[in-house]
Enzyme design. Structure first.
Site, PDB file in Angstrom:
ATOM      1  N   GLY A 105      14.262 -13.244 118.988  1.00 22.73           N
ATOM      2  CA  GLY A 105      13.214 -14.635 119.475  1.00 22.73           C
ATOM      3  C   GLY A 105      13.713 -15.685 118.352  1.00 22.73           C
ATOM      4  O   GLY A 105      12.296 -16.984 118.689  1.00 22.73           O
ATOM      5  N   GLU A 111       7.457 -14.079 110.507  1.00 24.65           N
ATOM      6  CA  GLU A 111       7.310 -12.566 110.628  1.00 24.65           C
ATOM      7  C   GLU A 111       7.677 -11.897 109.520  1.00 24.65           C
ATOM      8  O   GLU A 111       6.562 -11.362 109.030  1.00 24.65           O
ATOM      9  CB  GLU A 111       8.226 -11.898 112.033  1.00 24.65           C
TER      10      GLU A 111
END
Length: 260
Positions: A105, A111
């Protein structure tokens, strides 16, 4: 099981439902990005609304932040939180050592920062993401826009000396324009087929000028929660050396996620 959910959505949902059981009142929680993580954010929102669960969420992308606010989760920045109790996120691939490829993504930079600032990382996934060796899924490498073609050439030159089967790379596109991350960078996807030494590859890639971060998560994940289409859920804990299995049930009419 809800007849409104496809088999793959059911697997994602039950994994998310089981994973949010690890969230306790007062926690600061990293919120991952992607289709599977979206189920988790919705499940957390349900707990906030129905149980009065008090948490602070640190999102890993603007779209996760928007969804978290939408479902009632209090959103704060990582700088405000400073350190997190837990991060829950998805993965594009994982091996039996719980090493991951993430970034399908395009949010792997945030992240990885959020996951490494957490006491524990839990990955929610389905059985299709488990592999013997990482590399089937393209490995994303985030690069700054300036000189990206030079960075791409340096990456390809470096791959020639590493334990990978493929050496093809491509700039990720969004229609006719390059894909742009939340940080304003580009992504070069590496089609490696098989990665023999993920730790070495990760370290070498990040030394190349222009490279910001890669999608290999090495020694970061603590648990993997694997959902199945029949409602079964496996929990693999790499630290405890355990592999448990259970069943997640939900109402026949339950369809809280129709807008995902």
């Amino acid at each position: 099981m809800s007849s409104n959910l496809s088999p793959i959505d059911t697997a994602k949902f039950v994994a998310a439902k089981r994973a949010v059981d690890f969230v306790e009142d007062g926690m600061r929680v990293g919120l991952g990005t992607g289709s599977t993580a979206a189920w988790m954010v919705r499940c957390l929102g349900e707990r906030v609304r129905e149980e009065g669960l008090r948490i602070a969420g640190v999102p890993t992308s603007t779209r996760t932040a928007e969804l978290a606010r939408q479902v009632g989760i209090r959103v704060i920045s990582l700088d405000e939180a400073r350190w997190l109790d837990l991060t829950i996120d998805g993965a594009d691939e994982f091996d039996m050592d719980l090493n991951l490829i993430k970034g399908g993504g395009g949010a792997h930079l945030q992240e990885k920062i959020v996951a490494t600032a957490s006491d524990q990382m839990i990955v929610i996934t389905d059985p299709s993401k488990q592999v013997e060796h990482l590399g089937s899924f393209p490995l994303p490498v985030e690069v700054i826009p300036f000189g990206w073609q030079t960075s791409k050439a340096l990456i390809e030159e470096t791959l020639a000396s590493l334990e990978v089967l493929g050496q093809t790379s491509a700039l990720r596109m969004n229609g006719e324009a390059p894909f742009v991350t939340d940080e304003g960078n580009h992504i070069i996807d590496l089609y490696l087929q098989r990665i023999g030494n993920p730790r070495q590859l990760s370290m070498v890639l990040n030394q190349i000028p222009g490279v910001v971060e890669n999608g290999l998560f090495i020694d970061i994940c603590d648990k993997v929660v694997i959902g199945h289409q029949d409602g079964r859920v496996e929990v693999i804990d790499i630290n405890e050396g355990t592999h448990d299995e259970g069943l997640v049930e939900f109402a026949e009419t339950e369809n809280l996620f129709s807008d995902i």
